[in-house]
Structures are given as C-alpha cells and as structure tokens.
Design a protein around this motif. Sequence first.
Motif, short mmCIF file in Angstrom:
data_model
loop_
_atom_site.label_atom_id
_atom_site.label_comp_id
_atom_site.label_asym_id
_atom_site.label_seq_id
_atom_site.Cartn_x
_atom_site.Cartn_y
_atom_site.Cartn_z
N VAL A 208 -45.36 12.16 -17.92
CA VAL A 208 -44.41 12.38 -18.79
C VAL A 208 -44.84 13.94 -19.87
O VAL A 208 -43.72 14.80 -19.87
CB VAL A 208 -43.74 11.40 -18.95
N THR A 209 -45.63 13.89 -20.57
CA THR A 209 -46.63 14.74 -21.66
C THR A 209 -46.48 15.59 -20.91
O THR A 209 -45.68 17.44 -21.28
CB THR A 209 -47.74 14.81 -22.59
N THR A 210 -47.33 16.49 -19.47
CA THR A 210 -46.68 17.35 -18.93
C THR A 210 -45.77 17.64 -18.42
O THR A 210 -45.65 19.16 -18.41
CB THR A 210 -47.46 17.45 -17.23
N LEU A 211 -44.75 16.89 -18.00
CA LEU A 211 -43.31 16.97 -17.46
C LEU A 211 -42.84 18.16 -18.48
O LEU A 211 -41.57 19.28 -18.45
CB LEU A 211 -42.89 16.54 -17.85
N GLY A 212 -42.87 17.47 -20.04
CA GLY A 212 -42.51 18.35 -21.52
C GLY A 212 -43.10 19.09 -21.46
O GLY A 212 -42.26 20.90 -21.99
N THR A 219 -39.93 15.01 -24.14
CA THR A 219 -39.58 14.15 -23.55
C THR A 219 -40.07 13.44 -24.14
O THR A 219 -40.55 12.11 -23.71
CB THR A 219 -41.22 14.35 -22.11
N SER A 220 -39.77 13.49 -26.04
CA SER A 220 -40.27 12.05 -26.66
C SER A 220 -39.50 11.42 -26.27
O SER A 220 -39.27 9.92 -26.90
CB SER A 220 -40.94 12.96 -28.18
N ASP A 221 -38.33 11.04 -26.21
CA ASP A 221 -36.70 10.27 -25.47
C ASP A 221 -35.86 10.74 -24.23
O ASP A 221 -36.40 11.56 -23.84
CB ASP A 221 -36.04 10.72 -26.74
N TYR A 222 -35.26 9.63 -23.72
CA TYR A 222 -35.34 8.87 -22.92
C TYR A 222 -34.31 10.66 -22.36
O TYR A 222 -34.03 11.14 -21.06
CB TYR A 222 -34.42 8.66 -22.21
N ASP A 223 -33.38 11.55 -22.71
CA ASP A 223 -31.89 11.81 -23.02
C ASP A 223 -32.85 13.70 -22.96
O ASP A 223 -32.56 14.11 -21.95
CB ASP A 223 -31.83 12.48 -24.49
N GLY A 224 -34.22 13.95 -23.07
CA GLY A 224 -35.33 14.71 -23.48
C GLY A 224 -35.67 14.70 -21.59
O GLY A 224 -35.78 16.27 -21.32
N TYR A 225 -36.58 13.87 -21.67
CA TYR A 225 -36.62 13.21 -20.22
C TYR A 225 -35.64 14.00 -18.87
O TYR A 225 -36.10 14.08 -17.80
CB TYR A 225 -37.12 11.72 -20.23
N LEU A 226 -34.66 13.51 -19.17
CA LEU A 226 -33.51 13.66 -18.16
C LEU A 226 -32.94 15.11 -17.79
O LEU A 226 -33.29 15.83 -16.58
CB LEU A 226 -32.05 13.19 -18.92
N GLU A 227 -33.63 16.05 -19.08
CA GLU A 227 -33.14 17.19 -19.20
C GLU A 227 -34.32 18.12 -19.09
O GLU A 227 -34.33 18.62 -18.04
CB GLU A 227 -32.38 17.52 -20.59
N ALA A 228 -35.50 17.51 -18.77
CA ALA A 228 -36.36 18.39 -18.16
C ALA A 228 -36.94 18.23 -16.73
O ALA A 228 -37.22 19.34 -16.38
CB ALA A 228 -38.30 17.72 -19.00
N LEU A 229 -36.39 16.95 -16.40
CA LEU A 229 -36.20 16.99 -14.78
C LEU A 229 -35.58 17.58 -14.24
O LEU A 229 -35.42 18.53 -13.26
CB LEU A 229 -35.49 15.46 -14.37
N ARG A 230 -34.15 18.31 -14.46
CA ARG A 230 -32.75 18.74 -15.26
C ARG A 230 -33.02 20.48 -14.45
O ARG A 230 -33.02 20.70 -13.95
CB ARG A 230 -31.36 19.24 -15.27
N SER A 231 -34.10 20.04 -15.29
CA SER A 231 -35.25 22.17 -15.83
C SER A 231 -35.61 21.97 -14.26
O SER A 231 -35.86 23.15 -13.80
CB SER A 231 -35.72 22.16 -17.26
#
Length: 467
Positions: A208-212, A219-231
Amino acid sequence: MQQLHLDADRALPPDPTIRTLARTVYETTRSLPLVCMHGHVDAALLADDPPFGDPARLLITPDHYVTRLIHAAGVPLEALGVGPGAETDPRAIWRTFCSHWHLFRGTPSRFWLIHELVEVFGVKTVPSAETADQLYEELSERLAAPEFRPRALFDRFGIEVLATTDSPLDDLDAHARLAADGWGTRVIPTFRPDALVHLDRPGWTADVTTLGRRSGIDTSDYDGYLEALRSRRRAFVAAGGLATDHGHQTADTTPVSDATARRIYADALAGRCTAADAAAFAAHMLFQMAAMSCDDGLVMQLHPGVLRNHHDEALRRYGPDRGFDIPIAVEFTQALRPLLQAFGRHPALRLVLFTVDESVYSRELAPLAGVYPSVLLGAPWWFLDSPDGLRRFRSTVTETAGFYNTAGFVDDTRAFASIPARHDLARRIDAGYLAGLVAEHHLDLDEAIETAADLAYNIPKRVYSRS
C-alpha cells in the motif's frame, strides 16, 4: 522409431457424419488471428526479445501444469528446476521430464506439448529416457535461430493482441518500451489488484505504501487508497489496458459502509485487522471495482473458487504458482447479487465470470448470463481448459445462455509456446459441438460456420473493447 504426429482430426467427434461437418467448420476458423485476453506471459519477454535459452527453461520449469503432474509421481520439484537448491543443469531437468512422459497420457498438457514440439518447433522425436538427449539437441538448435525468438514466434502464431497480467504497482516499463517499438496495441496490460485488496496478505502494508509512491497519492487513509487505485487504473488505460482481473476465494460482493471501510482499512494499517474484517473488505472491494469499471470501461474478470497455496511448506519453499492451488466449491447467485443489484444493467459494465466448479454452470452461471446484460461467461479455465472440459462447458451453458453471452475463448497460460495449441484445441472442440447441432438440424451449416468465427475471434474482440 515411433514419431510424434498431429492427426488432422484430433479432438474432432468420432462419429463420421459429424466429423465431416466439424472439419468444414474448423477449416473456417483455424487461421483466424488469436485474441489472447487472459494471459500471464511477462511483457518483458516481448520487450527484451531474448533467445529462450534452453528447452527446460522454456517448456518445463515455468509450467506448473507440467511440474505438478511429475511431482505427483514423487519427483522433487527441485529436479525440475524449481526452488532453492534446484537442479541447474537444463539437460538433467529435460531428462527427468522425458523419462516421465507417460504421465501425461490423456491430459491436455500432452495435447499442448505435442502441438508445441511438432507444430512450433518441427521436431517429431517422442520424449523418453532414451531419446531425451537427442530431443534436447534438436530443440536447442531451433531455439538458437532468430525465427524462434519471442517476437518472431508472436508473429508466426498469428497473435493479434496479447494481454498480460500486471500488478497496480508495476511501472509498466516493459509496456512503454513495447509501445515505443510500435507494439503498444499488440501487447497490453491487465490490472490485477489482488495483492492490494486482501488486507491479511503478508506484505500488504508495504504494498500500500508502494501504491502511494507509484500513484503520487497519500494512501494513509481509505479515501486516498481508493483514489490511488483509480489513478493506477487510468495509467493502465493509458497504456492500452482493456480489463481488470480478480482472483478472490469467494464471489462475495457485499459492500460495507464507507465508515466501516475506513475503520477496517485503518485497523489493517495498524496491524490489527481480523480475518472476518479482511474477508468483508475483499468483498467490498469487488463491489468498488465494479463501480470503477462503470466509470472507466475496463472489463471486469472474476476468478473465484480456488484455495491458493494449499500446502504451507510448499509455498514457503517454492513460492506461489507451483501447482498447489486447489479448486473449491463456489456460490455465485447470492454472492453476486449486491453487485448486480447496483450495476447489473449498467451499460458500461462487462463482468466476465470464470469458474473451476462445473456444478454451477447450468444452475447459476448460465442463468445469470442469460438475463443480466453485464454478465458474460468466461471460457473454461485452468483445470477445465481440456477437451472434455470445453465440451462440457458448451453442453451445459448453451441452452440457457446461448453462444453470445459468453466471452469467446481466451487462453490462460504462462507458457508462451503453448498459446496456439490452446486456441487450436478450443476451435476444434467448438467445431465439433456446432457440427453436432447441424447434424441434429438445430443449426444450418452456414450458421455454425458464422458462430465458430464469432467464438474464436469476433466475440472476444467485441467484449474486450473500449466501445
């Protein structure tokens, strides 16, 4: 000395009347281009275009269809070049394979291997302990020639497009290099987020850190995680990607509330995620991936029903994808209902369902595909991409789902040289099935010929498109 041969009527029906019709149908599809939308070939193989090296590294060590069956006879995987302390002499690995050639009788692996040896490499020596060295020399001579490098074989196989399977963490460098060489529409990535949606997977926090970092999004929170996946999905689309791929153990798509998702995600980052929460989050993310597909148009492929890495020590010693993944029963009707309630009639969603549980073909999958515009049935997968498995698929789903609610044939292989053999087998089986319908006066011959071409080429081109 006995020689390998490919009978012109292999895998066609034995009944002489139906076989004659099947020959006619098959001849119209045998030379159609290959649309390979579900592959596991490494894009770097084609970007770098290196010589394959030796027969063992090409045909034996990377192919768990081959290694698992020999291992089941008591041969250590190390003898096949797998794992720490493995045999490094390719001749020795090849001799082990050849001395166990009889184990492949009646299996699809034998069908594919003979096709590779005869059709691709032009050798006819039957593998055995006595012929191993001779066959090794013949194959090594072929592999040293320029016409047997990956890109040359890609062209000779008639592959129109090959989709690879890639992590969202992949920088897609190999695809960028292919695009620079004019191959950008011929070899395309597929978005496979499994490692990032299973919170109890070892290494998840680091990934998840690498995804960020890869996405440039916190990606330290769920909303950022979703946006990173969309990106990352947008990056795959920009690289030519047409699909996503999801290998969950179940087909559960039950969403949780945003508040619950945020709480579970935070717990996982803190190292206190429970197994129940991890399972709930994985189901929730399938729902979210369907929502994203409605936005960006990526075809969503779902492969539930496999218990991965059945043997813990084998996983520790040899790593994943070594043949220890075992099918389990899977339920689709209730599991997919939340997703289909929300998106099942959405014009942008195409959900391709695969299974290794044949019991659900006629009871669940065919009825689902026969009513929901978004649902299509994927080709028989993994343990079922065999002559009888392909026949059973057609006979159990066609009456309810028809031909045109399926996604056509897409191969599922890491073994690059086996790609044309797999497509050829599927075309032969479909020709035989359609010929039977003609013989029973369910179809006219011209309809059977048209349907065969659709299954082999037109349907996968339509399903896996951005239109």
